[in-house]
Design an enzyme around this catalytic site. Sequence first.
Site, PDB file in Angstrom:
ATOM      1  N   CYS A 183      17.154  16.047  32.321  1.00  0.00           N
ATOM      2  CA  CYS A 183      18.517  16.561  31.620  1.00  0.00           C
ATOM      3  C   CYS A 183      18.974  17.831  32.477  1.00  0.00           C
ATOM      4  O   CYS A 183      20.100  17.949  32.519  1.00  0.00           O
ATOM      5  CB  CYS A 183      18.312  16.928  30.230  1.00  0.00           C
ATOM      6  SG  CYS A 183      17.639  15.723  29.165  1.00  0.00           S
ATOM      7  N   HIS A 194      23.934  21.144  29.373  1.00  0.00           N
ATOM      8  CA  HIS A 194      23.376  19.911  29.199  1.00  0.00           C
ATOM      9  C   HIS A 194      23.989  19.344  27.772  1.00  0.00           C
ATOM     10  O   HIS A 194      23.824  20.017  26.635  1.00  0.00           O
ATOM     11  CB  HIS A 194      21.917  19.739  29.220  1.00  0.00           C
ATOM     12  CG  HIS A 194      21.372  18.588  28.828  1.00  0.00           C
ATOM     13  ND1 HIS A 194      21.831  17.404  29.011  1.00  0.00           N
ATOM     14  CD2 HIS A 194      20.465  18.270  27.770  1.00  0.00           C
ATOM     15  CE1 HIS A 194      21.081  16.660  28.175  1.00  0.00           C
ATOM     16  NE2 HIS A 194      20.345  17.125  27.552  1.00  0.00           N
ATOM     17  N   ASN A 233      23.921  11.972  24.339  1.00  0.00           N
ATOM     18  CA  ASN A 233      23.241  12.721  25.223  1.00  0.00           C
ATOM     19  C   ASN A 233      23.050  11.425  26.511  1.00  0.00           C
ATOM     20  O   ASN A 233      22.248  10.528  26.412  1.00  0.00           O
ATOM     21  CB  ASN A 233      21.679  12.863  24.795  1.00  0.00           C
ATOM     22  CG  ASN A 233      20.938  13.710  25.734  1.00  0.00           C
ATOM     23  OD1 ASN A 233      20.902  13.499  26.970  1.00  0.00           O
ATOM     24  ND2 ASN A 233      19.763  14.201  25.298  1.00  0.00           N
TER      25      ASN A 233
END
Length: 316
Positions: free
Chosen positions: A113, A242, A272
């Site tokens: 990430c 993120h 995500n």
Amino acid sequence: MIGSRIAAVGHYQPAKVLTNEDLAGMVDTSDEWITSRVGIRTRHIAGPDEPVDELAGHAAAKALAAAGLTAADIDLVVVATSTAVDRSPNMAARVAHRLGIPSPAAMDVNVVCAGFTHALATADHAVRAGAATRALVIGADKMSEVTDWSDRTTCVLVGDGAGAAVVEAADPAAGAPGIGPVLWGSVPEMGHAVRIEGTPARFAQEGQSVYRWATTKLPPIARAACEKAGLTPADLAAVVLHQANLRIIEPLAGKIGAVNAVVARDVTESGNTSAASIPLAFSKLVERGEISSGDPVLLFGFGGNLSYAGQVVRCP
């Protein structure tokens, strides 16, 4: 002293949209359960014939077009991804081949990430050192391919997509938009908290551990990234974290203290997307005109390995 700047950005998401209602028909969940816990309403899912390098190539082509450049102008390709199926050729080489980039340096960066901000720093350093003139920096992940779609704790989180930036040399004395110094690191002893492992590879995480780490340990690190750029959080026009979930993004942004900044919340419509999340959200802010050329923007990635990396960039 040569500096670098982001000349343009671009993004791409697959056409298929998976809603919370769709997921409620697959696992024991509901729209209310998902939105109240992670803030996600929709996510884009790539098909079986849409590999990671295809997502990356579309985003990169858009960034190149926005910069008014051609494939021949690029001499470095860096792709941040943790969902490549094959080890070789790597994603960067595959993207270079798709776009027709002649003889670039081509490397992948796997920091999950936090991958894009690591990749951006790598390209910045290469340009500053004179090892590259113009770079394509791409974050691309197909999280749907490493997800157990019967596990409601993870399948509600993920999406697929890609975002890209063109990085080129710039003279800081000329006042051109630049890329600030990176602040990066990790907590390797907690690496087990976010995993993509096994055969077949599957995504898993210890949600509470990640939440506590992100909301307590990361705010001072993000503020320090601003200090390295000679700014305070109040100077920021935007904060692009993120896009893990809203329960992390909102308290983390608040603790950073960027009181005048637009806070990216693309997670609500994209889920995500791992390494793609920051460039995807950043590109959308630029596309919608929510930030202006030259505005200072904090990009801050965190997650797998419990790695983090952040830098202040100027909006192209």
